[in-house]
Design an enzyme around this catalytic site. Structure first.
Site, PDB file in Angstrom:
ATOM      1  CB  CYS A  44      28.201  37.045  46.176  1.00 39.58           C
ATOM      2  SG  CYS A  44      27.239  38.000  45.024  1.00 39.58           S
ATOM      3  NE  ARG A  53      33.703  35.684  47.814  1.00 40.48           N
ATOM      4  CZ  ARG A  53      34.539  35.028  47.038  1.00 40.48           C
ATOM      5  NH1 ARG A  53      35.809  34.959  47.350  1.00 40.48           N
ATOM      6  NH2 ARG A  53      34.111  34.422  45.959  1.00 40.48           N
ATOM      7  CD1 TRP A 103      30.453  44.037  43.815  1.00 41.27           C
ATOM      8  CD2 TRP A 103      29.936  42.792  42.030  1.00 41.27           C
ATOM      9  NE1 TRP A 103      30.921  44.685  42.701  1.00 41.27           N
ATOM     10  CE2 TRP A 103      30.617  43.952  41.589  1.00 41.27           C
ATOM     11  CE3 TRP A 103      29.511  41.874  41.078  1.00 41.27           C
ATOM     12  CZ2 TRP A 103      30.899  44.196  40.254  1.00 41.27           C
ATOM     13  CZ3 TRP A 103      29.778  42.114  39.737  1.00 41.27           C
ATOM     14  CH2 TRP A 103      30.480  43.271  39.338  1.00 41.27           C
ATOM     15  CG  ASN A 110      29.917  33.743  44.528  1.00 41.83           C
ATOM     16  OD1 ASN A 110      29.811  34.731  43.803  1.00 41.83           O
ATOM     17  ND2 ASN A 110      31.078  33.216  44.851  1.00 41.83           N
ATOM     18  N   GLY A 111      27.753  33.824  41.871  1.00 38.76           N
ATOM     19  CA  GLY A 111      28.013  33.468  40.477  1.00 38.76           C
ATOM     20  C   GLY A 111      26.847  33.828  39.596  1.00 38.76           C
ATOM     21  CD  GLU A 119      48.302  48.502  39.915  1.00 36.96           C
ATOM     22  OE1 GLU A 119      47.485  48.126  39.066  1.00 36.96           O
ATOM     23  OE2 GLU A 119      48.071  48.444  41.141  1.00 36.96           O
ATOM     24  CE  LYS A 160      45.532  49.500  43.350  1.00 38.08           C
ATOM     25  NZ  LYS A 160      45.962  48.374  42.596  1.00 38.08           N
ATOM     26  CD  GLU A 204      41.353  49.169  42.396  1.00 36.19           C
ATOM     27  OE1 GLU A 204      40.852  48.058  42.583  1.00 36.19           O
ATOM     28  OE2 GLU A 204      42.561  49.405  42.627  1.00 36.19           O
ATOM     29  CG  HIS A 231      51.758  60.065  19.052  1.00 33.93           C
ATOM     30  ND1 HIS A 231      52.249  60.529  17.864  1.00 33.93           N
ATOM     31  CD2 HIS A 231      52.822  59.574  19.734  1.00 33.93           C
ATOM     32  CE1 HIS A 231      53.559  60.310  17.811  1.00 33.93           C
ATOM     33  NE2 HIS A 231      53.929  59.735  18.934  1.00 33.93           N
ATOM     34  CE  LYS A 268      42.191  41.686  47.425  1.00 31.96           C
ATOM     35  NZ  LYS A 268      43.055  42.725  46.853  1.00 31.96           N
TER      36      LYS A 268
HETATM   37  C1  F6R Z   1      42.956  46.244  41.505  1.00 27.09           C
HETATM   38  C2  F6R Z   1      42.741  44.819  41.658  1.00 27.09           C
HETATM   39  C3  F6R Z   1      42.132  44.081  40.534  1.00 27.09           C
HETATM   40  C4  F6R Z   1      42.664  42.657  40.492  1.00 27.09           C
HETATM   41  C5  F6R Z   1      41.932  41.841  39.419  1.00 27.09           C
HETATM   42  C6  F6R Z   1      42.442  40.421  39.360  1.00 27.09           C
HETATM   43  O1  F6R Z   1      43.550  46.797  42.629  1.00 27.09           O
HETATM   44  O2  F6R Z   1      43.008  44.269  42.684  1.00 27.09           O
HETATM   45  O3  F6R Z   1      42.340  44.730  39.310  1.00 27.09           O
HETATM   46  O4  F6R Z   1      44.023  42.681  40.220  1.00 27.09           O
HETATM   47  O5  F6R Z   1      40.571  41.828  39.688  1.00 27.09           O
HETATM   48  O6  F6R Z   1      42.275  39.784  40.572  1.00 27.09           O
HETATM   49  P1  F6R Z   1      43.173  38.566  41.010  1.00 27.09           P
HETATM   50  O7  F6R Z   1      44.546  39.086  41.182  1.00 27.09           O
HETATM   51  O8  F6R Z   1      42.563  38.076  42.274  1.00 27.09           O
HETATM   52  O9  F6R Z   1      43.088  37.572  39.881  1.00 27.09           O
END
Ligand code: F6R
Length: 594
Positions: A2, A28, A77, A103-104, A472, A476, A479, A495, A589
């Protein structure tokens, strides 16, 4: 999660001002938005489902009839309660005297809600936030500040709030675990309170940080900070931040994601040109620590896994790696001479912060590798290694990921007393990436996206330090393309997961030019024999590959170069599937809730 943005000052274009601020915080959360502002008659609220960036501004600037305008805004959010207009913030108290954004999470909201309901309060939303508004209004007869303080004493959780009161020309904000920063323009006598700096960067670069357990009151006499428990005044320093507006904007790029992928031409150099003294100092801390614990969440967690391999291979050092949310069992092994290294883009991730708190409680030394140097994590760490990648606004992390890996690579080499060799390795990789990132390369990857964008599932295999890169890569793809994607260690496929392969299933094989090359090629062969469509990400072509994406041969920097084409692929798959790569569904984010 948020985004909060609020204003106190003489500007009259409230609608445009708050909308602009919130748009810079949309990363956010972006399922609904709302604005509240004071007028001579009371408080006006406007809220809607959807993104604030889709809002069409009306042409009339509101005439609030006031000399000083006071407004709060929120981009949500959802946590408690679905995405509805009623659940969107700001939230009024029943008597409409109080309105707030939050927020929270309020952990004891259920008990508080029941208590308030017994007292006759009627709730209009399913949010935990509304409890706060009713509580403040309940105590308002004791004065606005006192009422906020009393309400704060009743709630448990991690949160940030900004409140306005119908009869007061003030903004009050408080912070317990979720970020809030005060921007100040002394000449204009105006103040901004936001979850993050980009929200007000257009207006001022002078900031004051609100720390946990602190409140701020903003009125005609300025900003007054105090401890929310004791009420003791706190003097704050104004800090001028050095972010430039351009780096927080899209410029000529269609999306932040592709802008940030392209920026890797420069960001790696910035990571490499890191203060060598800091790297050596942290390496020394690792040498002297009774156990090093590397933690991060999501992509940052995968970066930590890459580092585990690098530290083993380069420095023959074992480090413990855990996701922030899965750290708890490690707490038994943390001592006062242990070292925790947190890896994070935002420095606000709740699960990582909680692990830090546990380690701090046991007396461990805390270091963090962070992009947002002004974040909570930076402020509670004993040692900070900045990533210096500039603002990363697309939800999917790209440039920060590779910079974090670069910094951890330097650290592994420093630990082996071969820092210069590590620097040379990365300088060479950065040069190769610079050559690789060109329109022809992008077109080649887009052509692959054209072939596979209808796929239901995709798999990625890698080995050794490229195994976490396979994980990773899956993040990507999940997401932004919403294609079901999973990463595996190549050797693990037979396996179990190989049962998932059928005719035409796209499988990305990350084949580095290392001692495991033949092994991973054999794994790819096993998949091909079952009908899989093999996409090789490799310095050399192979007859096993149905599609080859060439990457430079970067030695121990292969995790950095290998993830970049997959970032590009995820971006184009997202476009072809008509998704918004910058704001994927259900994500935000900065994950500031547990
Ligand atoms: C994926 C992504 C998330 C962050 C995770 C941690 O692309 O960005 O998986 O890596 O939420 O966030 P930070 O790095 O801000 O602690």
């Amino acid at each position: 999660m948020c985004g909060i943005f609020s204003y106190f000052g003489p500007k009259t274009n409230i609608e445009e001002l708050i909308t602009g601020g919130l748009m810079n915080l949309e990363y956010r959360g972006y399922d609904s938005w709302g604005i509240a502002y004071k007028t001579a008659q009371g408080i006006e609220i406007e809220k809607e489902i959807g993104k604030i960036s889709d809002r069409v501004l009306s042409n009339n600037s509101q005439d609030t009839g006031l000399e000083t305008n006071i407004a709060i805004g929120h981009s949500r959010w959802a946590t408690h309660g679905g995405v509805t207009q009623a659940n969107a913030h700001p939230h009024f108290s029943a008597d409409k005297n109080i309105v707030l954004v939050h927020n929270g999470i309020i952990e004891n909201f259920f008990e508080l809600k029941e208590e308030l309901k017994k007292g006759g309060v009627e709730f209009v939303s399913e949010t935990d936030t509304e409890v706060f508004a009713h509580l403040i209004s309940l105590y308002l007869h004791e004065g606005f500040e006192e009422a906020v303080k009393k309400a704060l004493a009743k709630v448990h959780g991690r949160f940030a709030i900004v409140v306005i009161c119908k009869d007061e020309n003030k903004l009050i904000a408080a912070r317990v675990g979720s970020p809030l920063i005060v921007g100040i323009d002394k000449e204009q006598n105006e103040y901004f309170i936001a979850s993050d700096i980009p929200a007000f960067l257009k207006h001022t670069k002078d900031v004051m940080y609100l720390d946990d357990g602190q409140m701020v009151t903003i009125d005609q006499n300025g900003a007054h900070f105090y401890d929310m428990e004791s009420g003791k005044r706190i003097e704050k320093r104004i800090v001028t931040i050095d972010w430039d507006l351009e780096s927080a904007e899209k410029g000529d790029f269609a999306h932040f994601m592709i802008k940030e992928i392209t920026e890797q031409k420069n960001t790696l150099h910035r990571a490499i040109n890191q203060d060598a003294g800091l790297i050596l100092e942290l390496a020394e801390c690792i040498k002297n620590a009774y156990g090093t614990f590397l933690i991060g969440c999501g992509t940052a967690g995968k970066v930590c896994m890459v580092a585990e391999y690098l530290f083993a291979h380069v420095a023959k050092r074992h480090i413990n790696v855990a996701f922030g949310s899965e750290f708890n069992h490690y707490k038994h092994f943390i001592k006062d001479k242990s070292l925790m290294i947190a890896v994070s883009q935002s420095g606000e991730t709740a699960d990582t912060l909680e692990a830090i708190e546990v380690a701090k409680g046991k007396g461990a030394n805390i270091a963090s590798i962070l992009n947002v140097e002004t974040s909570t994590m930076a402020r509670i760490s004993d040692f900070v290694l900045p990533v210096k990648a500039g603002p990363e606004k697309a939800v999917a992390s790209t440039k920060v990921t590779t910079s974090q890996i670069a910094i951890l690579t330097l650290l592994a080499y420093a630990l082996a007393d071969r820092l210069e060799e590590g620097e040379q390795l990365l300088i060479a990789a950065a040069g190769q990436i610079n050559d690789m990132l060109n329109p022809r390369y992008e077109r080649h990857i887009k052509a692959l996206a054209d072939k596979i964008y209808h796929s239901e599932s995709m798999y990625i295999i890698g080995k050794d330090m490229n195994y976490p890169i396979a994980l990773e890569a899956a993040i990507k793809l999940q997401e932004v393309s919403y294609i079901h994607a999973e990463g595996f260690a190549g050797g693990e496929l037979k396996h179990g997961p190989i049962a998932l392969i059928s005719e035409g299933t796209p499988v990305i094989a990350i084949v580095a030019n290392d001692e495991y090359k033949q092994e991973i090629l054999s794994n790819a062969m096993e998949i091909k024999a079952r009908g899989g469509y093999i996409i090789g990400v490799s310095p050399e072509n192979s007859e096993i590959f149905d599609y080859w994406i060439k990457v430079p041969d970067a030695g121990n920097a292969s995790p950095i170069v290998n993830i970049i084409p997959i970032q590009i692929l995820a971006y184009y798959l997202s476009l072809l599937r008509e998704n918004n790569p910058d704001m994927p569904r259900n994500l935000a984010k900065s994950v500031t809730v547990k």
